[in-house]
Design a protein around this motif. Sequence first.
Motif, PDB file in Angstrom:
ATOM      1  N   THR A   1      -4.006   7.619  -3.034  1.00 17.61           N
ATOM      2  CA  THR A   1      -3.067   7.348  -4.130  1.00 17.61           C
ATOM      3  C   THR A   1      -3.726   6.467  -5.180  1.00 17.61           C
ATOM      4  N   ALA A   2      -4.398   5.416  -4.716  1.00 15.29           N
ATOM      5  CA  ALA A   2      -5.084   4.517  -5.652  1.00 15.29           C
ATOM      6  C   ALA A   2      -6.144   5.271  -6.447  1.00 15.29           C
TER       7      ALA A   2
ATOM      8  N   VAL B   1      -5.766  -0.152   1.024  1.00 12.91           N
ATOM      9  CA  VAL B   1      -5.979   0.603  -0.208  1.00 12.91           C
ATOM     10  C   VAL B   1      -7.468   0.779  -0.456  1.00 12.91           C
ATOM     11  N   ASP B   2      -8.236  -0.213  -0.052  1.00 11.79           N
ATOM     12  CA  ASP B   2      -9.667  -0.227  -0.357  1.00 11.79           C
ATOM     13  C   ASP B   2     -10.498   0.715   0.511  1.00 11.79           C
TER      14      ASP B   2
ATOM     15  N   GLN C   1      -2.643   0.167  -9.483  1.00 15.42           N
ATOM     16  CA  GLN C   1      -3.337   1.026  -8.513  1.00 15.42           C
ATOM     17  C   GLN C   1      -2.690   1.034  -7.132  1.00 15.42           C
ATOM     18  N   ARG C   2      -1.966  -0.019  -6.800  1.00 16.77           N
ATOM     19  CA  ARG C   2      -1.397  -0.057  -5.459  1.00 16.77           C
ATOM     20  C   ARG C   2       0.104   0.172  -5.474  1.00 16.77           C
TER      21      ARG C   2
ATOM     22  N   ILE D   1     -13.032   2.900  -4.052  1.00 15.30           N
ATOM     23  CA  ILE D   1     -12.166   3.374  -5.142  1.00 15.30           C
ATOM     24  C   ILE D   1     -13.001   3.648  -6.390  1.00 15.30           C
TER      25      ILE D   1
ATOM     26  N   ARG E   1       5.379   1.436 -11.227  1.00 17.70           N
ATOM     27  CA  ARG E   1       4.432   1.112 -10.160  1.00 17.70           C
ATOM     28  C   ARG E   1       4.382  -0.396  -9.910  1.00 17.70           C
TER      29      ARG E   1
ATOM     30  N   THR F   1       5.136  -2.635  -6.170  1.00 13.01           N
ATOM     31  CA  THR F   1       4.313  -3.637  -5.498  1.00 13.01           C
ATOM     32  C   THR F   1       4.959  -5.009  -5.610  1.00 13.01           C
TER      33      THR F   1
ATOM     34  N   CYS G   1       0.855  -1.179   0.000  1.00  8.37           N
ATOM     35  CA  CYS G   1       0.000   0.000   0.000  1.00  8.37           C
ATOM     36  C   CYS G   1       0.899   1.240   0.000  1.00  8.37           C
TER      37      CYS G   1
END
Lengths: 342, 342, 342, 342
Positions: free
Chosen positions: B142-143, B127-128, B274-275, B177, D153, D157, B12
């Motif tokens: 950020t996501a 993140v969610d 996204q993460r 998101i 990115r 991760t 994350c």
Amino acid sequence: MKIGILTSGGDCPGLNAVIRGAVIKGDRLFEDEFIGYRDGWRGVIEGDWMTLPRRRVRGIGRIGGTILGTSRANPFHDGADGAEIVRRHMDEQEVDAIIAIGGDGTLFTANRLSEAGIPVVGVPKTVDNDLDATDYTFGFHTAVEIATESLDRLRMTGDSHHRCMVAEVMGRSVGWIALHSGMAAGAHVICLPEFPLSIEEICGYVKAAHDRGRAPLVVVAEGFVPSDAPEGFMDYDLDEFGRPRFGGVAAALAPLIEERLGIESRATVLGHIQRGGEPTGYDRVLATRLGTAAVDLVHGGGFGRMVALRGTDIVDVPLTEAIDSLKTVPASRWHEAEVLFG
Amino acid sequence: MKIGILTSGGDCPGLNAVIRGAVIKGDRLFEDEFIGYRDGWRGVIEGDWMTLPRRRVRGIGRIGGTILGTSRANPFHDGADGAEIVRRHMDEQEVDAIIAIGGDGTLFTANRLSEAGIPVVGVPKTVDNDLDATDYTFGFHTAVEIATESLDRLRMTGDSHHRCMVAEVMGRSVGWIALHSGMAAGAHVICLPEFPLSIEEICGYVKAAHDRGRAPLVVVAEGFVPSDAPEGFMDYDLDEFGRPRFGGVAAALAPLIEERLGIESRATVLGHIQRGGEPTGYDRVLATRLGTAAVDLVHGGGFGRMVALRGTDIVDVPLTEAIDSLKTVPASRWHEAEVLFG
Amino acid sequence: MKIGILTSGGDCPGLNAVIRGAVIKGDRLFEDEFIGYRDGWRGVIEGDWMTLPRRRVRGIGRIGGTILGTSRANPFHDGADGAEIVRRHMDEQEVDAIIAIGGDGTLFTANRLSEAGIPVVGVPKTVDNDLDATDYTFGFHTAVEIATESLDRLRMTGDSHHRCMVAEVMGRSVGWIALHSGMAAGAHVICLPEFPLSIEEICGYVKAAHDRGRAPLVVVAEGFVPSDAPEGFMDYDLDEFGRPRFGGVAAALAPLIEERLGIESRATVLGHIQRGGEPTGYDRVLATRLGTAAVDLVHGGGFGRMVALRGTDIVDVPLTEAIDSLKTVPASRWHEAEVLFG
Amino acid sequence: MKIGILTSGGDCPGLNAVIRGAVIKGDRLFEDEFIGYRDGWRGVIEGDWMTLPRRRVRGIGRIGGTILGTSRANPFHDGADGAEIVRRHMDEQEVDAIIAIGGDGTLFTANRLSEAGIPVVGVPKTVDNDLDATDYTFGFHTAVEIATESLDRLRMTGDSHHRCMVAEVMGRSVGWIALHSGMAAGAHVICLPEFPLSIEEICGYVKAAHDRGRAPLVVVAEGFVPSDAPEGFMDYDLDEFGRPRFGGVAAALAPLIEERLGIESRATVLGHIQRGGEPTGYDRVLATRLGTAAVDLVHGGGFGRMVALRGTDIVDVPLTEAIDSLKTVPASRWHEAEVLFG
């Protein structure tokens, strides 16, 4: 209803998202008709407006600035009977209510109009995040992201040259942008108008960072003045708001640091790029929510009030709350940041 | 004190900023010593750790991911006496307290340990944005920014080809998101797990947008299933979490839309990008504040509790609050968004 | 072979990618050993270096600045026998060859050393793109992207306020960054050192844009001086390179434009953020290719030469070619841009 | 002259900058009048066009996609007499020349029309960079930047989870985007259609990177097929171009790598976001130069030719050169990249 919208004061990323949110919601839910005033109150005073059908707002949510234009015009200027001017216009054009999007000046005007019986609601706008009645304002987070990204860049070049970089960010009276962007970028000292460090203290933090092998990063709000500023420290040409037009405090600090510590120092003034960006996702969501809520406020008859963010909720509060006092950085936030200095 | 830190669960953006904030504050204010466990609880179980002197955390605040590594290991796995394992390690290494940074699983484990007398505090990470006891978690914004930027791009290519673009964003159980990025990008319909629209309704919004001359944008959370999904609609290979490894719901929806409406449709799965980003300024500030607050919580003896964001304040709450229930999108936020669809 | 690497002069996005490319290729293909000098020639002169095993360069390709540090030190400084100094160091440390990454000054030094028999090859570096023997240099495109993005932002705020925005970009002697970023941002006039417009002409273009309803954007290279500059026009404090430390030409031009045309004007100096970014993909690819090619050049015995980009190919050319003359913007490029002014 | 412009084939960042450059130059220098066809050749065939006065192109240079729309329509479709159709339209509307902006298909059509006497010039467009007669095409560098940023990115991760990330980028027949973005992101192996590695070799590089403690990054062009692909390896639903609609080669490779090496692997398909972005500064400059040059080519009577980039110059070449053959990645570029694998 027929609703007039205006954006007033300095521009701010997210203004278009407010307009779009209001127009779509009003159109969809209430079959409202919208007009947009050109350049804030100037458009009301001079009767300069455009219709705002749904198709005029398409795709504007992600665009910075304001499609309506803005200015610092004010219906009460020079002792004019502002309420009478606005009322006459509203009668002529059969406008039922006005949504005024702006900062403390604009909301102050909106409140005077409201007290005189004009049906007006407010939407708070300030890049500086200095309005008291809302947790955050749209535009602020965009400015912080732009400043943070620029500070990241300054660090990289500072590191290569072992230089002290002094970066000036927006914030005449409050240090929110400096606090957030400085904390995000890992600044070695952050200078806020609210907590005037001395040049001595600043140099202490710079030296501590340098001694640890870092290229010191100093973030300074444009309105900061060191507590021990020597005579003539801020003696620059001033702009219309009384703030130094160029080189302000950063340009004054950098050579002082270099002189006292013998560490090569460079100043950068981020300036207008901080307010000119596309709004971040955060600011688009906040602005859109405020725009739709403003239409609800109009239909609920909440005149003399403005929409605001509290926690995760959109609420509404009296306009008077917003203009009561400036929201400065509290001591708790300062201490939280200070422990990371040096 | 000697404090151990670990990051656990999915990575994350902002984890490194938490670590950095904790280490600098502890080092400065309390002369704490820090160690970091490799790959979450695995490092505790297997005694795999590194020292975390101040210089190890320099410059990491802006870097995505976690310098400690992460995993889904769990000291209670397979009926093991997790508390005993952790206690033994802490005794051997003379560790006084553990800061566990993680999502609901990690915080659940932390709570079990705490109930067994282990001095542990939590830092919420998801993140969610699905943790109930905090307004927002770092990584979420950020996501949302990465998703929003990608959606902006999809709109541009969609517009040129007059296509319907169906974009799948993260969100197995909650649609935060999707809600934020969809609202930011001006999506014509947003599909959340919490409010299952039918394919019929989705097509209705797509058609409405298309009829107005727009290239429809559909944003769908990965965990969304249409209320009228035909048999076998989600019949894909599933990954370790039971979610479709590829093409999931977006890939299922796009051809259905094309078939029913005759509008050329394309699916995109944003996935892991996204993460993986550098944390935004917002998330770096939030993560840094949580990291410094976690050290205060340790020194205040607040074991069994975690730090959290409420409004603009960092507070602390019992770990049990965080793991009680999932924070889903409330109906009020859904209705706010829905009015803009089509 | 044992190869020494140094980065010298102003920092530039892509330096780390050159280093990484050289080290990996040398390690893989030739089993070379690398050392890196700290702060350019200073590290050679003072024997300040670090070993550069493969693992030291991991992940650095995308990071701006230089992990080696840089300075403007020069072995021939003050009449010293630079060749003797460098040779003695190379003998002591058994260094077989040096890869010098730098601009015209660095390459001039490299050439002098080469003429004295030192085995050195060059890698051209200049954010300004002013080296004659290569089509482009890494760092230039990164600077153009950063400048373009900033100009886009200035346009947005300019549009909202109907202001003329005057933006100063890097370019003391050549206008490449101004030309490219100005063209990319759709500037209404671009001021290059090579083609000195008069204030009269600049105001003509500004007025034309304003008359068409646009917020005029003026992009000016820092080294530009109007052909009809009044006495004292550039009378500012100068920095070590003789260039105005603050507010330079943009700060001088903006009030003149405002005065002559009555159009509110604002100046912004982009400054150091232009050279501090993460390198773009373009620059990382170019830098990596140059780094690997430099190792080939060493092994091919091409001392006294440097690697360069010609079309899509990496070639090598005598160092003398690079330092012969500055690559200025040619008239053809100027005319191409000029037709879009106003 | 009255000039018609069209954009045809897949959309591409920079198309609007070409249109803007052409219109402004033609308007300024030659007093040309412009019309824009909607959706490429469809607009010509069906007489669907809009006027393109200067004000229609304002501010579009930085916007992705195409304001004219695009399609894969073709006047010669189904054996139609395309030249006759186009000529009739041009006579009716008194159009003197057509500027066709497109890829190999569009330029092939333009060439057929030219051979039949239609006054047409071409502007090359391909995100994939596969046109032989020009060094680079606009859109390519934008796609590379977007892909590079996404790969950065994914690395972050991947590093946190010690995973192998397999990323699929555009490139049905040529591997330019994979080569550049993979090199920029420091991929451990890059899979191009032109140089088919075996799964064995790919796993070798993945293992080597993993053994060095890295999270392996595999970049694969969508058109890549391993030389030892097992039966049914690419057995997916195909889209209109015969390419797998989802999960393509990346989704096929990731589980194979995981199975053979026991390294957790994840696939990501970047997809449409690569072509939807705002053009980079590089691409805006290139596109603007091509647009203005196309107008010169029209006025110079260079029909049957197209504008192109050679080194730093804009030149013009016969359309036949562009459509002769695909520009594939040459062996020299492959070897340059390959040495960095593993």
